[in-house]
Design a protein around this motif. Structure first.
Motif, PDB file in Angstrom:
ATOM      1  N   UNK A  95       1.020  -1.090   0.265  1.00  0.00           N
ATOM      2  CA  UNK A  95       0.676  -0.239  -0.334  1.00  0.00           C
ATOM      3  C   UNK A  95       1.033   1.209  -0.227  1.00  0.00           C
ATOM      4  N   UNK A  96       1.684   1.100   0.769  1.00  0.00           N
ATOM      5  CA  UNK A  96       2.741   2.659   0.962  1.00  0.00           C
ATOM      6  C   UNK A  96       3.274   2.353  -0.288  1.00  0.00           C
ATOM      7  N   UNK A  97       4.180   1.803  -0.593  1.00  0.00           N
ATOM      8  CA  UNK A  97       4.407   2.153  -2.066  1.00  0.00           C
ATOM      9  C   UNK A  97       3.540   2.401  -3.194  1.00  0.00           C
ATOM     10  N   UNK A  98       2.749   1.409  -3.255  1.00  0.00           N
ATOM     11  CA  UNK A  98       1.508   1.658  -4.348  1.00  0.00           C
ATOM     12  C   UNK A  98       1.208   3.566  -3.804  1.00  0.00           C
ATOM     13  N   UNK A  99       1.027   3.592  -2.828  1.00  0.00           N
ATOM     14  CA  UNK A  99       0.738   5.662  -2.915  1.00  0.00           C
ATOM     15  C   UNK A  99       1.844   6.505  -3.304  1.00  0.00           C
ATOM     16  N   UNK A 100       3.058   5.860  -3.213  1.00  0.00           N
ATOM     17  CA  UNK A 100       4.320   6.667  -3.561  1.00  0.00           C
ATOM     18  C   UNK A 100       4.528   7.070  -4.258  1.00  0.00           C
ATOM     19  N   UNK A 101       4.036   5.456  -5.063  1.00  0.00           N
ATOM     20  CA  UNK A 101       3.781   5.689  -6.852  1.00  0.00           C
ATOM     21  C   UNK A 101       2.912   6.440  -7.552  1.00  0.00           C
ATOM     22  N   UNK A 102       1.469   7.045  -6.908  1.00  0.00           N
ATOM     23  CA  UNK A 102       0.710   7.706  -7.995  1.00  0.00           C
ATOM     24  C   UNK A 102       1.210   8.865  -7.145  1.00  0.00           C
ATOM     25  N   UNK A 103       1.695   9.213  -6.165  1.00  0.00           N
ATOM     26  CA  UNK A 103       1.751  10.574  -5.445  1.00  0.00           C
ATOM     27  C   UNK A 103       2.919  10.319  -6.507  1.00  0.00           C
ATOM     28  N   UNK A 104       3.649  10.262  -6.897  1.00  0.00           N
ATOM     29  CA  UNK A 104       5.286  10.737  -7.301  1.00  0.00           C
ATOM     30  C   UNK A 104       4.222  10.238  -8.846  1.00  0.00           C
ATOM     31  N   UNK A 105       3.770  10.095  -9.904  1.00  0.00           N
ATOM     32  CA  UNK A 105       3.172   9.997 -11.261  1.00  0.00           C
ATOM     33  C   UNK A 105       2.317  11.378 -11.287  1.00  0.00           C
ATOM     34  N   UNK A 106       1.620  11.846 -10.299  1.00  0.00           N
ATOM     35  CA  UNK A 106       0.306  12.909 -10.053  1.00  0.00           C
ATOM     36  C   UNK A 106       1.624  14.466 -10.243  1.00  0.00           C
ATOM     37  N   UNK A 107       2.975  13.965  -9.121  1.00  0.00           N
ATOM     38  CA  UNK A 107       3.358  15.279  -9.690  1.00  0.00           C
ATOM     39  C   UNK A 107       4.137  15.144 -10.985  1.00  0.00           C
ATOM     40  N   UNK A 108       5.320  14.529 -10.674  1.00  0.00           N
ATOM     41  CA  UNK A 108       6.141  14.156 -12.497  1.00  0.00           C
ATOM     42  C   UNK A 108       4.853  14.882 -13.128  1.00  0.00           C
ATOM     43  N   UNK A 109       3.446  14.537 -13.576  1.00  0.00           N
ATOM     44  CA  UNK A 109       2.663  15.351 -14.901  1.00  0.00           C
ATOM     45  C   UNK A 109       2.573  16.706 -14.023  1.00  0.00           C
ATOM     46  N   UNK A 110       2.528  16.752 -13.250  1.00  0.00           N
ATOM     47  CA  UNK A 110       2.522  18.480 -12.612  1.00  0.00           C
ATOM     48  C   UNK A 110       3.641  19.291 -13.089  1.00  0.00           C
ATOM     49  N   UNK A 111       5.066  18.431 -13.456  1.00  0.00           N
ATOM     50  CA  UNK A 111       5.921  19.619 -13.440  1.00  0.00           C
ATOM     51  C   UNK A 111       6.099  19.400 -14.976  1.00  0.00           C
ATOM     52  N   UNK A 112       5.509  18.172 -15.459  1.00  0.00           N
ATOM     53  CA  UNK A 112       5.784  18.158 -17.160  1.00  0.00           C
ATOM     54  C   UNK A 112       4.608  19.179 -17.649  1.00  0.00           C
ATOM     55  N   UNK A 113       3.933  19.514 -16.895  1.00  0.00           N
ATOM     56  CA  UNK A 113       2.322  20.466 -17.273  1.00  0.00           C
ATOM     57  C   UNK A 113       3.470  22.313 -16.869  1.00  0.00           C
ATOM     58  N   UNK A 114       4.235  22.555 -15.922  1.00  0.00           N
ATOM     59  CA  UNK A 114       4.783  23.759 -15.695  1.00  0.00           C
ATOM     60  C   UNK A 114       5.919  23.878 -16.644  1.00  0.00           C
ATOM     61  N   UNK A 115       6.549  22.705 -17.351  1.00  0.00           N
ATOM     62  CA  UNK A 115       8.025  23.052 -18.503  1.00  0.00           C
ATOM     63  C   UNK A 115       7.221  23.870 -19.488  1.00  0.00           C
TER      64      UNK A 115
END
Length: 87
Positions: free
Chosen positions: A67-87
């Motif tokens: 559960x912890x690994x999947x939660x971090x993975x989901x959060x990481x994907x959303x953060x990566x997508x947010x960073x990609x949107x600002x570039x």
């Protein structure tokens, strides 16, 4: 992304079910037993409870880790997508 959310939900539900099961097992477990030879059945009951809890504990740890690994993975994907949107 939907599949990742579904996997996370299934793993989290399994974790909650295991925690509920472990809680029902330990509800009747005593902290201390003062036994005389006539009450060996209580010792046997407590030993059986401890065996069941010990069987469930590794599964709880695995599900918690998953559960912890999947939660971090989901959060990481959303953060990566947010960073990609600002570039």
């Amino acid at each position: 992304m939907l599949i990742l959310w579904i996997v996370w939900a299934v793993v989290t539900c399994a974790l909650l079910a295991l925690l509920a099961y472990r809680g029902t097992l330990t509800r009747y477990e005593e902290d201390q037993l003062f036994l005389d030879p006539a009450e060996n059945h209580q010792q046997a009951e407590q030993t059986e409870i401890v065996k069941k809890v010990n069987r469930v504990t590794p599964l709880v740890r695995i599900m918690t880790g998953a559960t912890c690994v999947l939660s971090v993975l989901i959060i990481g994907i959303y953060v990566w997508d947010a960073i990609s949107q600002f570039k």
